[in-house]
Scaffold this motif. Structure first.
Motif, PDB file in Angstrom:
ATOM      1  N   ASN A  23      11.703  86.121  -8.091  1.00  0.00           N
ATOM      2  CA  ASN A  23      12.179  87.283  -7.322  1.00  0.00           C
ATOM      3  C   ASN A  23      13.445  86.932  -6.535  1.00  0.00           C
ATOM      4  OD1 ASN A  23      11.413  86.040  -4.858  1.00  0.00           O
ATOM      5  ND2 ASN A  23       9.326  86.840  -5.060  1.00  0.00           N
ATOM      6  N   HIS A  24      13.992  87.943  -5.825  1.00  0.00           N
ATOM      7  CA  HIS A  24      15.241  87.739  -5.088  1.00  0.00           C
ATOM      8  C   HIS A  24      15.104  86.610  -4.068  1.00  0.00           C
ATOM      9  CE1 HIS A  24      16.127  91.861  -6.572  1.00  0.00           C
ATOM     10  NE2 HIS A  24      17.345  91.359  -6.645  1.00  0.00           N
ATOM     11  N   GLY A  25      13.948  86.555  -3.399  1.00  0.00           N
ATOM     12  CA  GLY A  25      13.728  85.526  -2.371  1.00  0.00           C
ATOM     13  C   GLY A  25      13.804  84.121  -2.967  1.00  0.00           C
ATOM     14  N   ASP A  26      13.182  83.946  -4.146  1.00  0.00           N
ATOM     15  CA  ASP A  26      13.230  82.630  -4.812  1.00  0.00           C
ATOM     16  C   ASP A  26      14.679  82.245  -5.093  1.00  0.00           C
ATOM     17  OD1 ASP A  26      10.394  82.434  -5.037  1.00  0.00           O
ATOM     18  OD2 ASP A  26      10.417  83.605  -6.890  1.00  0.00           O
ATOM     19  N   ILE A  27      15.440  83.228  -5.576  1.00  0.00           N
ATOM     20  CA  ILE A  27      16.830  82.946  -5.959  1.00  0.00           C
ATOM     21  C   ILE A  27      17.663  82.616  -4.718  1.00  0.00           C
ATOM     22  CG2 ILE A  27      18.928  83.976  -6.958  1.00  0.00           C
ATOM     23  CD1 ILE A  27      17.062  85.402  -8.969  1.00  0.00           C
ATOM     24  N   ASP A  28      17.426  83.345  -3.634  1.00  0.00           N
ATOM     25  CA  ASP A  28      18.166  83.052  -2.388  1.00  0.00           C
ATOM     26  C   ASP A  28      17.841  81.643  -1.906  1.00  0.00           C
ATOM     27  OD1 ASP A  28      19.264  85.539  -2.520  1.00  0.00           O
ATOM     28  OD2 ASP A  28      17.877  86.466  -1.098  1.00  0.00           O
ATOM     29  N   GLU A  29      16.567  81.284  -2.041  1.00  0.00           N
ATOM     30  CA  GLU A  29      16.157  79.942  -1.602  1.00  0.00           C
ATOM     31  C   GLU A  29      16.807  78.859  -2.487  1.00  0.00           C
ATOM     32  OE1 GLU A  29      11.887  79.818  -1.060  1.00  0.00           O
ATOM     33  OE2 GLU A  29      11.949  77.620  -1.088  1.00  0.00           O
ATOM     34  N   ALA A  30      16.790  79.086  -3.792  1.00  0.00           N
ATOM     35  CA  ALA A  30      17.411  78.116  -4.710  1.00  0.00           C
ATOM     36  C   ALA A  30      18.910  78.005  -4.424  1.00  0.00           C
ATOM     37  CB  ALA A  30      17.179  78.544  -6.156  1.00  0.00           C
ATOM     38  N   THR A  31      19.527  79.139  -4.129  1.00  0.00           N
ATOM     39  CA  THR A  31      20.969  79.139  -3.845  1.00  0.00           C
ATOM     40  C   THR A  31      21.254  78.309  -2.592  1.00  0.00           C
ATOM     41  OG1 THR A  31      21.061  81.375  -4.745  1.00  0.00           O
ATOM     42  CG2 THR A  31      22.980  80.646  -3.497  1.00  0.00           C
ATOM     43  N   ALA A  32      20.431  78.496  -1.567  1.00  0.00           N
ATOM     44  CA  ALA A  32      20.636  77.749  -0.310  1.00  0.00           C
ATOM     45  C   ALA A  32      20.486  76.245  -0.557  1.00  0.00           C
ATOM     46  CB  ALA A  32      19.641  78.224   0.741  1.00  0.00           C
ATOM     47  N   ILE A  33      19.514  75.871  -1.396  1.00  0.00           N
ATOM     48  CA  ILE A  33      19.323  74.433  -1.686  1.00  0.00           C
ATOM     49  C   ILE A  33      20.509  73.890  -2.479  1.00  0.00           C
ATOM     50  CG2 ILE A  33      17.866  72.720  -2.870  1.00  0.00           C
ATOM     51  CD1 ILE A  33      15.441  74.530  -2.207  1.00  0.00           C
ATOM     52  N   MET A  34      20.943  74.650  -3.473  1.00  0.00           N
ATOM     53  CA  MET A  34      22.105  74.218  -4.278  1.00  0.00           C
ATOM     54  C   MET A  34      23.331  74.053  -3.386  1.00  0.00           C
ATOM     55  SD  MET A  34      21.720  74.141  -7.764  1.00  0.00           S
ATOM     56  CE  MET A  34      23.103  74.829  -8.635  1.00  0.00           C
ATOM     57  N   ASP A  35      23.489  75.011  -2.481  1.00  0.00           N
ATOM     58  CA  ASP A  35      24.616  74.994  -1.546  1.00  0.00           C
ATOM     59  C   ASP A  35      24.598  73.691  -0.743  1.00  0.00           C
ATOM     60  OD1 ASP A  35      26.670  75.770   0.077  1.00  0.00           O
ATOM     61  OD2 ASP A  35      25.861  77.765   0.485  1.00  0.00           O
ATOM     62  N   LEU A  36      23.432  73.374  -0.202  1.00  0.00           N
ATOM     63  CA  LEU A  36      23.273  72.170   0.610  1.00  0.00           C
ATOM     64  C   LEU A  36      23.566  70.911  -0.224  1.00  0.00           C
ATOM     65  CD1 LEU A  36      22.209  71.319   3.440  1.00  0.00           C
ATOM     66  CD2 LEU A  36      19.950  71.079   2.390  1.00  0.00           C
ATOM     67  N   VAL A  37      22.982  70.867  -1.400  1.00  0.00           N
ATOM     68  CA  VAL A  37      23.143  69.692  -2.279  1.00  0.00           C
ATOM     69  C   VAL A  37      24.612  69.510  -2.660  1.00  0.00           C
ATOM     70  CG1 VAL A  37      22.643  68.865  -4.629  1.00  0.00           C
ATOM     71  CG2 VAL A  37      20.790  69.724  -3.189  1.00  0.00           C
ATOM     72  N   LEU A  38      25.235  70.616  -3.084  1.00  0.00           N
ATOM     73  CA  LEU A  38      26.626  70.523  -3.544  1.00  0.00           C
ATOM     74  C   LEU A  38      27.567  70.171  -2.398  1.00  0.00           C
ATOM     75  CD1 LEU A  38      26.541  73.592  -5.947  1.00  0.00           C
ATOM     76  CD2 LEU A  38      26.743  71.206  -6.642  1.00  0.00           C
ATOM     77  N   SER A  39      27.230  70.632  -1.194  1.00  0.00           N
ATOM     78  CA  SER A  39      28.102  70.344  -0.041  1.00  0.00           C
ATOM     79  C   SER A  39      28.073  68.858   0.308  1.00  0.00           C
ATOM     80  CB  SER A  39      27.686  71.177   1.159  1.00  0.00           C
ATOM     81  OG  SER A  39      26.449  70.701   1.669  1.00  0.00           O
ATOM     82  N   LYS A  40      27.022  68.157  -0.136  1.00  0.00           N
ATOM     83  CA  LYS A  40      26.899  66.731   0.198  1.00  0.00           C
ATOM     84  C   LYS A  40      27.481  65.805  -0.876  1.00  0.00           C
ATOM     85  CE  LYS A  40      22.934  66.962   3.237  1.00  0.00           C
ATOM     86  NZ  LYS A  40      21.483  66.816   3.295  1.00  0.00           N
ATOM     87  N   ILE A  41      27.837  66.377  -2.016  1.00  0.00           N
ATOM     88  CA  ILE A  41      28.388  65.517  -3.078  1.00  0.00           C
ATOM     89  C   ILE A  41      29.873  65.335  -2.844  1.00  0.00           C
ATOM     90  CG2 ILE A  41      28.824  65.348  -5.565  1.00  0.00           C
ATOM     91  CD1 ILE A  41      26.103  66.516  -6.021  1.00  0.00           C
ATOM     92  N   GLU A  42      30.263  64.080  -2.683  1.00  0.00           N
ATOM     93  CA  GLU A  42      31.676  63.774  -2.421  1.00  0.00           C
ATOM     94  C   GLU A  42      32.524  64.171  -3.615  1.00  0.00           C
ATOM     95  OE1 GLU A  42      33.039  62.444   0.301  1.00  0.00           O
ATOM     96  OE2 GLU A  42      31.089  62.361   1.292  1.00  0.00           O
ATOM     97  N   PRO A  43      33.601  64.947  -3.395  1.00  0.00           N
ATOM     98  CA  PRO A  43      34.477  65.271  -4.535  1.00  0.00           C
ATOM     99  C   PRO A  43      35.124  64.002  -5.108  1.00  0.00           C
ATOM    100  CG  PRO A  43      35.227  66.323  -2.484  1.00  0.00           C
ATOM    101  CD  PRO A  43      34.080  65.447  -2.119  1.00  0.00           C
ATOM    102  N   ILE A  44      35.179  63.904  -6.425  1.00  0.00           N
ATOM    103  CA  ILE A  44      35.830  62.752  -7.057  1.00  0.00           C
ATOM    104  C   ILE A  44      37.213  63.200  -7.500  1.00  0.00           C
ATOM    105  CG2 ILE A  44      35.712  61.097  -8.981  1.00  0.00           C
ATOM    106  CD1 ILE A  44      32.659  61.463  -8.935  1.00  0.00           C
ATOM    107  N   ALA A  45      38.209  62.409  -7.147  1.00  0.00           N
ATOM    108  CA  ALA A  45      39.610  62.806  -7.465  1.00  0.00           C
ATOM    109  C   ALA A  45      39.829  62.725  -8.955  1.00  0.00           C
ATOM    110  CB  ALA A  45      40.569  61.905  -6.735  1.00  0.00           C
TER     111      ALA A  45
END
Ligand SMILES: Cc1ncc(COP(=O)(O)O)c(C=O)c1O
Length: 403
Positions: free
Chosen positions: A381-403
């Motif tokens: 449902n929408h709630g599951d997707i919002d939760e997955a999005t928030a987790i992805m957001d957090l995870v991706l924000s912590k991955i150092e960009p590689i040049a």
């Protein structure tokens, strides 16, 4: 086993001691599931976007499956295919209705369903195409782990160790009609294709291409086999993924068909309905227990409009993936259909994202170092997707960009 007993045993060490080293597993021992969530042996909860690799279409322990299995297990678990069993016939009837008239043969897995399809195509070749026997499948495809289905699987990594593989299989580039035509010879009897490649990284075929394949099969008297094992059961927003494209002669299914209870199916229309007694068989295939779970799964999909839900949630999840891709250059090229989605990951970091998402309570899967695959339950449902999005957001924000 009590919760304390579960918690106190070192399952990873025990697995190394007693289980063959076939699987590259995540460091996670799962003990319970409900809906879109699973729990590990330490009591941590995860949002499940893997769903047993597209198996748990109704999520975990859906009441309809629990009830159907509980009831059936007190009545009749197994009888031989020497006898009629009502559950098997009811499930075949439901699939017959979904496919507008195809007849079923049940097995226990996807690979076995494809084996049946290959045998049926060869029988067609013997009877109607001068003994032709060769199956053409696609590069990057996946059709199973038996020797014949390994030979049909268009990925060198799965084939390399097992030579000599059975004769009569050939692969061509996916979505390339001219290559398919050029590869066809008097030996060719059929084309085996996933309308949406799953294990290969979620690649939908082109509509014009699939129409071209159908026309080529009709023109050349070839059999079109559609492998629906991953893409079927409503996942793409249609019951069969081929409904987005063209009608095949033979269809194979497994994975979600009984919502997690092992089963496979091979369906055929009249042109290729050629098996006669003794041609093919199975001990367990379509036994009352698996069939009861299959009936409950299909009825629940129908009654709860889960195919429509898969289409709608797929769009919503895709919109979130598009947004994440704009914000984080490490992922790009969102693709897929319904609840069969993937993104490309830069620098081969897909496994890192899988690992970090798991640490934050989201189960994802990578099919290759550069591919993240998401194949969640259709009850999402929408709630599951919002939760997955928030987790992805957090995870991706912590991955150092590689040049
Ligand atoms: C498209 C496709 N075909 C066949 C199979 C093999 O199914 P099974 O593992 O049940 O033998 C799979 C499994 O991932 C699949 O995705």
């Amino acid at each position: 086993m009590t919760t304390t007993e579960v918690n106190n045993r070192d399952w990873v060490a025990l697995e190394h001691q007693y289980y063959q080293g076939t699987f590259k597993r995540q460091p996670l021992t799962l003990v319970r599931g409900e809906g879109t969530r699973v729990w590990d042996s330490q009591g941590n909860v995860y949002l499940d976007f893997v769903a047993g690799i597209a198996v748990n279409v109704l999520g975990h322990c859906h009441p309809a499956i629990v009830e159907a299995v509980q009831q059936q297990v007190t009545q009749l678990v197994h009888v031989s295919n020497l006898y009629y069993n009502t559950r098997q016939i009811e499930l075949a009837e439901l699939l017959g209705q979904q496919s507008q008239g195809m007849r079923s043969f049940f097995s226990n897995s996807g690979a076995e369903a494809n084996e049946g399809a290959i045998k049926l195509a060869r029988k067609y070749g013997r009877l109607h195409r001068n003994g032709a026997y060769e199956i053409i499948s696609m590069n990057n495809s996946f059709h199973g782990r038996t020797l014949a289905t390994t030979a049909a699987t268009g990925q060198a990594a799965y084939q390399a160790t097992w030579a000599p593989l059975p004769d009569g299989f050939k692969q061509v580039p996916f979505n390339d009609l001219e290559a398919l035509k050029a590869a066809t010879s008097e030996k060719t009897v059929g084309i085996l294709i996933e309308a949406v490649q799953g294990e290969g990284g979620i690649w939908p075929s082109d509509k014009a291409y699939m129409q071209g394949v159908r026309d080529w099969c009709d023109e050349q008297n070839l059999v079109l086999i559609c492998d629906e094992i991953q893409a079927g059961m409503g996942r793409t927003g249609k019951f069969f993924s081929w409904e987005h494209y063209v009608r095949p002669d033979i269809v194979t299914m497994a994975k979600g068909l009984a919502g997690g209870v092992p089963i496979g199916a091979m369906l055929t229309g009249p042109r290729t309905d050629l098996f006669t007694p003794g041609d093919h068989g199975t001990t367990f295939g379509g036994n009352p227990l698996a069939s009861a779970a299959g009936i409950a799964t299909i009825r629940t999909i129908q009654e709860n409009h889960l195919i429509e839900n898969a289409a709608q949630m797929g769009e919503y999840w895709n919109s979130k993936l598009v947004e994440l891709c704009t914000r984080y250059p490490i992922i790009d090229s969102p693709r897929g259909i319904g609840l069969m989605r993937a993104v490309h990951v830069q620098h081969g970091l897909a496994a890192t994202i899988v690992q970090k998402a798991l640490e934050h309570g989201l189960l994802l899967n990578s099919t290759a170092p550069d591919t993240l695959r998401m194949i969640p339950p259709l009850v999402l449902n929408h709630g599951d997707i919002d939760e997955a999005t928030a987790i992805m957001d957090l995870v991706l924000s912590k991955i150092e960009p590689i040049a």
